[in-house]
Design a protein around this motif. Structure first.
Motif, short mmCIF file in Angstrom:
data_model
loop_
_atom_site.label_atom_id
_atom_site.label_comp_id
_atom_site.label_asym_id
_atom_site.label_seq_id
_atom_site.Cartn_x
_atom_site.Cartn_y
_atom_site.Cartn_z
N PHE A 1 -36.10 32.15 24.22
CA PHE A 1 -36.97 31.77 23.11
C PHE A 1 -36.34 32.16 21.79
CE2 PHE A 1 -38.23 36.09 24.17
CZ PHE A 1 -38.47 36.69 22.94
N GLU A 2 -36.97 31.75 20.70
CA GLU A 2 -36.58 32.15 19.36
C GLU A 2 -37.83 32.50 18.56
OE1 GLU A 2 -34.10 32.90 17.38
OE2 GLU A 2 -32.64 32.73 19.01
N GLY A 3 -37.62 33.17 17.45
CA GLY A 3 -38.71 33.47 16.52
C GLY A 3 -38.28 33.09 15.12
N ARG B 1 -42.41 29.49 17.37
CA ARG B 1 -41.86 29.95 18.65
C ARG B 1 -41.28 28.78 19.44
NH1 ARG B 1 -42.19 34.25 22.20
NH2 ARG B 1 -41.68 35.35 20.27
N PRO B 2 -39.97 28.49 19.29
CA PRO B 2 -39.29 27.56 20.20
C PRO B 2 -38.97 28.31 21.50
CG PRO B 2 -38.15 27.78 18.08
CD PRO B 2 -39.09 28.92 18.21
N PHE B 3 -39.10 27.66 22.64
CA PHE B 3 -38.74 28.31 23.90
C PHE B 3 -38.38 27.26 24.94
CE2 PHE B 3 -43.27 27.58 23.86
CZ PHE B 3 -43.67 27.32 25.16
N MET B 4 -37.66 27.69 25.97
CA MET B 4 -37.22 26.80 27.04
C MET B 4 -37.24 27.56 28.35
SD MET B 4 -33.78 24.41 27.40
CE MET B 4 -32.64 25.69 26.91
N PHE B 5 -37.64 26.87 29.44
CA PHE B 5 -37.65 27.51 30.74
C PHE B 5 -37.33 26.49 31.83
CE2 PHE B 5 -41.92 26.25 29.49
CZ PHE B 5 -42.42 25.58 30.59
N MET C 1 -40.10 23.62 24.31
CA MET C 1 -41.34 23.50 23.56
C MET C 1 -41.26 24.28 22.25
SD MET C 1 -44.23 23.87 26.58
CE MET C 1 -45.48 23.19 25.45
N ILE C 2 -42.13 23.92 21.32
CA ILE C 2 -42.34 24.72 20.10
C ILE C 2 -43.84 24.84 19.89
CG2 ILE C 2 -41.93 24.97 17.64
CD1 ILE C 2 -39.50 23.18 17.87
N ILE C 3 -44.30 26.07 19.70
CA ILE C 3 -45.69 26.31 19.32
C ILE C 3 -45.69 27.10 18.02
CG2 ILE C 3 -46.63 26.15 21.65
CD1 ILE C 3 -46.53 29.19 21.83
N LEU C 4 -46.80 27.07 17.32
CA LEU C 4 -46.93 27.70 16.00
C LEU C 4 -48.11 28.66 15.99
CD1 LEU C 4 -46.60 24.45 13.83
CD2 LEU C 4 -44.74 25.97 14.57
#
Length: 354
Positions: free
Chosen positions: A72-74, A140-144, A161-164
């Motif tokens: 993920f990233e922040g 929050r971009p993330f990948m799984f 995905m990206i959530i805010l």
């Protein structure tokens, strides 16, 4: 973006924002009306979609749940003086995201999906960006991995995905820190430099033990000798000794190359301080404290921004700091906030308009 990456948008029928007060909001508890979702199938990225924020339907055999292929990233967005959202250094996060993906044997996310998807998502939910001091829109971009099978190998299918999340400060007060000399966060050759989900799960036990004794976080030491400082909880860490700012180097691959860390290094140099990226031993820190030259200690990170440390507990000692008398960390934080909010010129080109 090319036509192949046109993003499908399905708008939420009603906004949750009308039931929420953004003036006093905790970190990471609430999420905006929409999210970005795109799948990697048969060796290629499929159609990106922005859709209403909603639960996911996942198989119990999904590989990420069993083998930890997740990164993920922040990132943060802020409103400028005209009320327009701007994103802080998202391209740096994008590059680090794909470095993490490579280490975890996951596919690289195309820049067009990551950057344009983020921009369109924030544009759609722009009313969610708080304007209060120390508040922001956390991205929050993330990948799984999403293979539906049991077997230890890189997955063939992934979801990005990206959530805010509109958020207040991560640490509202200066921190009390326990120096951790038993458990370790990362070792040379490991995944310490990657923003892998497992790094954070593995840190929870030591952190919980510290919190039982009233501390906010732990200061991690190196895995070989427990002699040199590494990260502070989920943050990079800086020590101001005399007129020199010292932060652990990235050479061994045990420390995350923080975007806020990079920014603080630049701003410290702009302020006339010498910055050293090098191994820093606990013995050197204790000696500087005893000599009265250890002026300030603070953590840096996307979530935490700049967080002062008011106490370090180590080897039966308690090192106390008069945070109210500091000048360096508060000055850097003030300048960084002014850049993010458009109050001063963005001379380094850090802010990306939405």
């Amino acid at each position: 973006m090319t036509a192949a990456w046109d993003i499908l948008i399905t708008r939420a029928e009603h906004s949750k924002l009308r039931d929420l007060n953004l003036e006093n909001i905790p970190f990471g508890k609430y999420f905006t009306d929409h999210m970005l979702e795109v799948d990697f199938i048969d060796g290629e990225w499929k159609q990106p979609e922005i859709k209403p924020y909603q639960p996911l339907l996942l198989a119990p055999s999904m590989a990420a749940l069993h083998y930890g292929q997740a990164i993920f990233e922040g990132i943060k967005a802020y409103n400028d003086q005209a009320g327009n959202p701007r994103i802080f250094r998202p391209l740096d996060n994008y590059h680090r995201f794909n470095q993490s993906a490579e280490r975890m044997q996951m596919p690289a996310v195309p820049e067009e999906i990551f950057m344009e998807g983020m921009r369109q998502l924030i544009e759609l939910d722009r009313q969610w960006v708080p304007s209060r001091e120390d508040h922001s829109l956390y991205i929050r971009p993330f990948m799984f991995s999403t293979d539906e099978m049991i077997g230890v190998r890189p997955s063939e299918h992934y979801k990005f995905m990206i959530i805010l999340s509109p958020s207040g400060p991560y640490y509202s007060m200066p921190m009390r820190i326990h120096v951790e000399e038993q458990y370790v966060r990362a070792a040379p050759g490991g995944v310490g430099y990657a923003k892998a989900a497992g790094n954070y799960g593995a840190a929870m036990y030591a952190t919980a033990q510290a919190r039982k004794h009233g501390y906010d976080q732990v200061l991690w030491m190196d895995a070989s000798e427990h002699k040199y400082v590494q990260e502070c909880g989920t943050m990079n860490v800086f020590f101001i000794i005399g007129n020199v700012a010292i932060t652990p180097s990235l050479e061994q691959g045990t420390i995350l190359n923080g975007v806020t860390r990079q920014s603080v290094i630049t701003m410290l140099k702009d302020a006339g301080l010498t910055v050293e990226e090098r191994p820093l031993s606990l013995e050197e820190i204790l000696a500087a404290y005893d000599q009265g030259t250890l002026r300030e200690v603070f953590g840096t990170g996307t979530a935490a921004t700049i967080s002062p440390i008011r106490e370090l507990a180590c080897r039966g000692r308690e090192l106390h700091f008069d945070v109210d008398a500091w000048t360096v960390a508060p000055g850097i934080k003030k300048r960084l906030t002014e850049i993010r909010e458009g109050k001063v010129p963005d001379v380094h080109g850090w802010m990306m308009p939405v």
